[in-house]
Design an enzyme around this catalytic site. Structure first.
Site, PDB file in Angstrom:
ATOM      1  N   GLU A 101      30.441  37.114  44.116  1.00  0.00           N
ATOM      2  CA  GLU A 101      30.264  35.961  43.236  1.00  0.00           C
ATOM      3  C   GLU A 101      30.203  34.695  44.081  1.00  0.00           C
ATOM      4  O   GLU A 101      31.248  34.156  44.469  1.00  0.00           O
ATOM      5  CB  GLU A 101      31.442  35.858  42.276  1.00  0.00           C
ATOM      6  CG  GLU A 101      31.639  37.081  41.417  1.00  0.00           C
ATOM      7  CD  GLU A 101      32.472  36.752  40.190  1.00  0.00           C
ATOM      8  OE1 GLU A 101      31.917  36.771  39.089  1.00  0.00           O
ATOM      9  OE2 GLU A 101      33.652  36.434  40.342  1.00  0.00           O
ATOM     10  N   GLU A 141      38.445  31.646  41.117  1.00  0.00           N
ATOM     11  CA  GLU A 141      39.367  30.628  40.575  1.00  0.00           C
ATOM     12  C   GLU A 141      40.791  30.871  41.057  1.00  0.00           C
ATOM     13  O   GLU A 141      41.577  29.931  41.200  1.00  0.00           O
ATOM     14  CB  GLU A 141      39.259  30.605  39.043  1.00  0.00           C
ATOM     15  CG  GLU A 141      37.942  29.959  38.615  1.00  0.00           C
ATOM     16  CD  GLU A 141      37.234  30.629  37.458  1.00  0.00           C
ATOM     17  OE1 GLU A 141      37.887  31.294  36.635  1.00  0.00           O
ATOM     18  OE2 GLU A 141      35.994  30.496  37.370  1.00  0.00           O
ATOM     19  N   LYS A 177      38.629  34.659  31.103  1.00  0.00           N
ATOM     20  CA  LYS A 177      39.376  33.538  31.704  1.00  0.00           C
ATOM     21  C   LYS A 177      40.441  33.033  30.714  1.00  0.00           C
ATOM     22  O   LYS A 177      41.009  33.826  29.973  1.00  0.00           O
ATOM     23  CB  LYS A 177      38.412  32.431  32.144  1.00  0.00           C
ATOM     24  CG  LYS A 177      37.257  32.970  32.981  1.00  0.00           C
ATOM     25  CD  LYS A 177      36.487  31.893  33.684  1.00  0.00           C
ATOM     26  CE  LYS A 177      35.260  32.506  34.345  1.00  0.00           C
ATOM     27  NZ  LYS A 177      34.611  31.617  35.284  1.00  0.00           N
ATOM     28  N   GLY A 210      29.976  29.611  36.627  1.00  0.00           N
ATOM     29  CA  GLY A 210      30.155  28.631  35.557  1.00  0.00           C
ATOM     30  C   GLY A 210      29.297  27.385  35.696  1.00  0.00           C
ATOM     31  O   GLY A 210      29.512  26.399  34.997  1.00  0.00           O
ATOM     32  N   HIS A 253      39.633  36.696  42.359  1.00  0.00           N
ATOM     33  CA  HIS A 253      38.591  35.917  41.676  1.00  0.00           C
ATOM     34  C   HIS A 253      38.546  34.517  42.277  1.00  0.00           C
ATOM     35  O   HIS A 253      39.561  33.966  42.686  1.00  0.00           O
ATOM     36  CB  HIS A 253      38.872  35.846  40.169  1.00  0.00           C
ATOM     37  CG  HIS A 253      37.743  35.213  39.423  1.00  0.00           C
ATOM     38  ND1 HIS A 253      37.624  33.846  39.284  1.00  0.00           N
ATOM     39  CD2 HIS A 253      36.651  35.750  38.822  1.00  0.00           C
ATOM     40  CE1 HIS A 253      36.520  33.578  38.612  1.00  0.00           C
ATOM     41  NE2 HIS A 253      35.910  34.715  38.316  1.00  0.00           N
ATOM     42  N   ASN A 278      34.830  38.593  31.941  1.00  0.00           N
ATOM     43  CA  ASN A 278      36.038  37.861  32.336  1.00  0.00           C
ATOM     44  C   ASN A 278      36.195  36.690  31.377  1.00  0.00           C
ATOM     45  O   ASN A 278      35.467  35.705  31.476  1.00  0.00           O
ATOM     46  CB  ASN A 278      35.889  37.376  33.789  1.00  0.00           C
ATOM     47  CG  ASN A 278      37.052  36.505  34.218  1.00  0.00           C
ATOM     48  OD1 ASN A 278      38.090  36.471  33.562  1.00  0.00           O
ATOM     49  ND2 ASN A 278      36.875  35.807  35.334  1.00  0.00           N
ATOM     50  N   SER A 290      26.884  32.969  36.658  1.00  0.00           N
ATOM     51  CA  SER A 290      25.932  32.519  35.643  1.00  0.00           C
ATOM     52  C   SER A 290      24.896  33.584  35.274  1.00  0.00           C
ATOM     53  O   SER A 290      23.722  33.277  35.063  1.00  0.00           O
ATOM     54  CB  SER A 290      25.243  31.225  36.097  1.00  0.00           C
ATOM     55  OG  SER A 290      26.209  30.199  36.284  1.00  0.00           O
TER      56      SER A 290
HETATM   57  C1  PEP Z   1      33.153  34.739  36.574  1.00  0.00           C
HETATM   58  O1  PEP Z   1      34.054  34.147  36.005  1.00  0.00           O
HETATM   59  O2  PEP Z   1      33.436  35.690  37.302  1.00  0.00           O
HETATM   60  C2  PEP Z   1      31.776  34.296  36.369  1.00  0.00           C
HETATM   61  C3  PEP Z   1      30.823  34.892  37.045  1.00  0.00           C
HETATM   62  O3  PEP Z   1      31.563  33.269  35.488  1.00  0.00           O
HETATM   63  P1  PEP Z   1      30.125  32.768  34.913  1.00  0.00           P
HETATM   64  O4  PEP Z   1      29.395  33.999  34.441  1.00  0.00           O
HETATM   65  O5  PEP Z   1      30.474  31.848  33.797  1.00  0.00           O
HETATM   66  O6  PEP Z   1      29.414  32.098  36.023  1.00  0.00           O
END
Ligand code: PEP
Length: 253
Positions: free
Chosen positions: A168, A98, A13, A174, A96, A11, A214
């Site tokens: 998630e 965000e 973003k 992040g 997601h 992703n 992460s």
């Molecule tokens: C994501 O954006 O779905 C995500 C898991 O980001 P990150 O790997 O940076 O934590």
């Protein structure tokens, strides 16, 4: 590793530009060529979908970060499933964190988007996960269950073949913090139990549940080695070709 084929998504973003998106796509496509045992998709920003699509090969699926559920009309700034398909998109994220917590999308809208994606023949990656205060309050499984039941309302058993769940935990996205493999496995097993209640053991057993939050090369293998973790949704580490490919290889086994 389970009998389900693991799936890794990148992703991107609101990152990259036309040039760097194509370079990243080329690197990922080259690294994935000939890799079996894992499915891979990348989600570039909307303006670069066609650029990135032309840089990919059969080893990597073009995916989008979002969609709008209406087919066309006065929806300024939104993108329909037909427009995504025109760009060669085959998969799309819905819900997601965000979109939920920065943009303010709720379960009802996320359900409409998920159903629109599936009705258009796309693979839908429905993202769920608890915030830190919810985790601290012991509400992780209840939040996941609510988001799964609401997100999948009206999704038929046949359509479940094109559903991937991404668990998630919001506090891990992040932030550099990752759920322990045992905690992640526990949440995934509970999510699979909800799927079993909704669709029965066969469909639940065949549905892939990605972990996101992460993930990096150093923790990927242990996470993906858990029985109910079927790959990952990767944010930050998907922006570096070598890091992302290390994670893909960890899933390929
Ligand atoms: C994501 O954006 O779905 C995500 C898991 O980001 P990150 O790997 O940076 O934590």
């Amino acid at each position: 590793m389970s009998k389900r084929r693991p799936i890794i998504g990148g992703n991107w973003k609101m990152n990259t530009n036309a040039e760097s998106a194509v370079a990243l796509a080329r690197g990922v496509a080259d690294g994935c060529a000939g890799l079996s045992g894992v499915e891979v998709f990348v989600c570039p920003p909307f303006p670069y979908l066609t650029h990135v699509g032309s840089a990919l090969n059969n080893a990597v699926m073009l995916a989008a970060q979002d969609l709008y559920h209406e087919p066309d009309g006065a929806f300024t700034g939104e993108i329909s499933t037909a427009m995504l398909a025109d760009c060669g998109v085959r998969a799309v994220l819905t819900g997601h964190s965000e979109r939920r917590h920065v943009i303010g999308e709720g379960d009802a809208l996320i359900n409409k988007k998920t159903r629109a994606a599936l009705n258009a023949g796309l693979l839908a990656v429905l993202c769920v996960g608890e915030k830190l205060d919810q985790r601290d309050a012991g509400e992780t499984d209840a939040v996941n269950e609510r988001q799964i039941r609401a997100g999948l309302a009206g999704v038929t058993p046949d359509q479940m073949a094109r559903v991937v769940i991404a668990y998630e935990p919001v506090w891990a996205i992040g932030t550099g913090k990752t759920a322990t493999p045992a905690d992640a496995q526990d949440a995934h097993a509970k999510i699979r139990a909800v799927l079993t209640d909704l669709y029965g053991p066969e469909i639940a057993g065949a549905t892939r549940i990605q972990y996101g939050g992460s993930v990096k090369a150093s923790n990927a293998a242990e996470l993906f080695g858990q029985p109910d973790i079927d790959g990952g949704l990767i944010g930050g580490a998907s922006l570096k070709t070598a890091d992302f490919l290390d994670i893909v290889r960890a899933a390929a086994g």
